[in-house]
Design a protein around this motif. Structure first.
Motif, PDB file in Angstrom:
ATOM      1  N   ASN A 104      33.599  32.305  40.432  1.00 48.64           N
ATOM      2  CA  ASN A 104      34.391  33.670  40.075  1.00 48.64           C
ATOM      3  C   ASN A 104      33.554  34.775  41.288  1.00 48.64           C
ATOM      4  O   ASN A 104      34.306  35.464  42.069  1.00 48.64           O
ATOM      5  N   GLU A 105      32.214  34.767  41.466  1.00 44.34           N
ATOM      6  CA  GLU A 105      31.417  35.607  42.246  1.00 44.34           C
ATOM      7  C   GLU A 105      31.602  35.301  43.634  1.00 44.34           C
ATOM      8  O   GLU A 105      31.865  36.046  44.527  1.00 44.34           O
ATOM      9  N   LYS A 106      31.731  33.993  43.935  1.00 44.12           N
ATOM     10  CA  LYS A 106      31.950  33.498  45.127  1.00 44.12           C
ATOM     11  C   LYS A 106      33.492  34.060  45.887  1.00 44.12           C
ATOM     12  O   LYS A 106      33.462  34.439  46.959  1.00 44.12           O
ATOM     13  N   ALA A 107      34.399  33.979  44.914  1.00 43.85           N
ATOM     14  CA  ALA A 107      35.582  34.429  45.292  1.00 43.85           C
ATOM     15  C   ALA A 107      35.902  35.780  45.727  1.00 43.85           C
ATOM     16  O   ALA A 107      36.348  36.366  46.461  1.00 43.85           O
ATOM     17  N   LYS A 158      26.380  45.587  47.323  1.00 44.17           N
ATOM     18  CA  LYS A 158      26.500  46.161  46.103  1.00 44.17           C
ATOM     19  C   LYS A 158      26.744  44.894  45.107  1.00 44.17           C
ATOM     20  O   LYS A 158      26.032  45.008  43.822  1.00 44.17           O
ATOM     21  N   TYR A 159      27.711  44.114  45.250  1.00 45.22           N
ATOM     22  CA  TYR A 159      27.851  42.803  44.457  1.00 45.22           C
ATOM     23  C   TYR A 159      26.707  41.902  44.310  1.00 45.22           C
ATOM     24  O   TYR A 159      26.568  41.405  43.307  1.00 45.22           O
ATOM     25  N   CYS A 160      26.111  41.761  45.597  1.00 49.29           N
ATOM     26  CA  CYS A 160      25.119  40.884  45.568  1.00 49.29           C
ATOM     27  C   CYS A 160      23.879  41.469  44.862  1.00 49.29           C
ATOM     28  O   CYS A 160      23.105  40.694  43.971  1.00 49.29           O
ATOM     29  N   ARG A 161      23.529  42.778  44.927  1.00 50.58           N
ATOM     30  CA  ARG A 161      22.484  43.432  43.900  1.00 50.58           C
ATOM     31  C   ARG A 161      23.012  42.992  42.459  1.00 50.58           C
ATOM     32  O   ARG A 161      22.056  42.819  41.532  1.00 50.58           O
ATOM     33  N   ARG A 162      24.182  43.345  42.205  1.00 50.59           N
ATOM     34  CA  ARG A 162      24.564  42.902  40.655  1.00 50.59           C
ATOM     35  C   ARG A 162      24.498  41.526  40.299  1.00 50.59           C
ATOM     36  O   ARG A 162      24.059  41.326  39.259  1.00 50.59           O
ATOM     37  N   TYR A 163      24.768  40.628  41.187  1.00 48.86           N
ATOM     38  CA  TYR A 163      24.570  39.199  40.901  1.00 48.86           C
ATOM     39  C   TYR A 163      23.184  38.907  40.809  1.00 48.86           C
ATOM     40  O   TYR A 163      22.692  37.739  40.003  1.00 48.86           O
ATOM     41  N   LEU A 201      35.884  40.031  50.266  1.00 50.30           N
ATOM     42  CA  LEU A 201      35.548  41.184  50.800  1.00 50.30           C
ATOM     43  C   LEU A 201      35.226  40.742  52.396  1.00 50.30           C
ATOM     44  O   LEU A 201      35.454  41.399  53.504  1.00 50.30           O
ATOM     45  N   VAL A 202      34.602  39.499  52.545  1.00 53.75           N
ATOM     46  CA  VAL A 202      34.450  39.038  53.696  1.00 53.75           C
ATOM     47  C   VAL A 202      35.704  38.748  54.663  1.00 53.75           C
ATOM     48  O   VAL A 202      35.814  39.053  55.823  1.00 53.75           O
ATOM     49  N   GLU A 203      36.705  38.457  53.898  1.00 49.49           N
ATOM     50  CA  GLU A 203      37.862  38.319  54.523  1.00 49.49           C
ATOM     51  C   GLU A 203      38.598  39.712  55.059  1.00 49.49           C
ATOM     52  O   GLU A 203      39.248  39.543  56.209  1.00 49.49           O
TER      53      GLU A 203
END
Length: 300
Positions: free
Chosen positions: A136-139, A173-178, A144-146
């Protein structure tokens, strides 16, 4: 020793690895690397770029920082400008799964993100501190990359820069959250690291190493714990609410209190015994931490 091969720009990156001409001079997303004559075994690479890479079918070992690292499915690795990577084995990446995003600091110069980028400390982590994401995190990250990729595929207009940076900041920000999630789910292991860090400080000052090397730096502490200083600091902050620097200062002040009340050393001698080069720096830190000067504390 391997020669260091510098990559100073997005265009140089594309030229070196035989990629098509970039659609933007300051940011690029690579989903599949073409076959290249570049001999990875002979060079260490350094660049002026930020790198965020998620690869799912990647063969080869990257030496990054102080660690060797094999990519795994659903793993993100981050590199900041000026860092060095080398490749121990031939690298094979012929899959369309995953992506690598490169961006130059100049992309951010006029944005708020330029002032915030240092808050994303994971760019200074070493490779064995990579981020492992769920499906789910990867999706979420892929989406966002797309969006950034779509902006790069169409004609650049007055809105492009803002939209690219908005989505880029969301990724970070999502990476920091993860990463916070990863720290939390490894809480028991992290508690072991907290205990080991406290033991390291105790051993450091007990051995009087501070008399020759001074107060330990965050980088020194990270080296002793086999991790980067920024990673150690973030781990401690999430687990205890205090950064590595705060832990070091708290330990020093605690030792100072013992020496001020339990010995006849002067304030200056206490400062030198704790690794301070200048007594006034010790007095300033002591007052910030306790609200009183060392002399007032002793007299009180």
């Amino acid at each position: 020793m391997k020669d260091i091969f510098p990559i100073g720009s997005i265009s140089a990156l594309h030229k070196t690895f035989g990629l098509p001409k970039p659609s933007h001079p300051l940011i690029s997303i690579v989903r599949k690397w073409p076959k290249s004559d570049f001999d990875f075994g002979k060079f260490r690479l350094t660049s002026d770029l930020y790198v965020v890479s998620l690869k799912e079918n990647f063969e080869g070992v990257i030496q990054y920082g102080r660690s060797s690292y094999d990519f795994e499915d659903g793993t993100l690795v981050f590199m900041g400008p000026g860092q060095v990577a080398s490749f121990e084995n031939p690298v094979k990446d012929q899959s369309d799964a995953g992506w690598s995003m490169f961006f130059h600091p100049d992309l951010l110069r006029k944005s708020e993100l330029a002032r915030k980028i240092r808050q994303f400390a994971f760019f200074d982590y070493v490779a064995n501190e990579a981020l492992h994401v769920s499906d789910n995190e990867k999706a979420m990250l892929n989406d966002l990359v797309e969006k950034i990729d779509m902006e790069l595929r169409q004609n650049i207009d007055t809105h492009s820069q803002e939209l690219i940076i908005v989505n880029l900041e969301s990724i970070l920000k999502y990476c920091r959250r993860y990463y916070d999630r990863q720290f939390f789910t490894r809480s028991n292991l992290n508690k072991d690291f907290v205990a080991r860090f406290e033991e390291y400080l105790e051993a450091y000052f007990t051995s009087d190493e501070q008399l020759t090397a001074g107060i330990p730096t965050i980088s020194q502490c990270g080296d002793a714990m086999n991790m980067s200083g920024p990673y150690l600091s973030d781990l401690l902050r999430l687990e205890t609410g205090k950064s590595a620097k705060e832990h070091i200062h708290d330990y020093v002040i605690d030792q100072a209190k013992n020496r001020l009340l339990g010995t006849n050393l002067t304030v200056g001698e206490v400062a030198y015994s704790l690794g301070f080069e200048y007594p006034q720096h010790f007095s300033k830190l002591f007052k910030v931490k306790t609200g009183v000067t060392p002399s007032d504390y002793r007299n009180r």
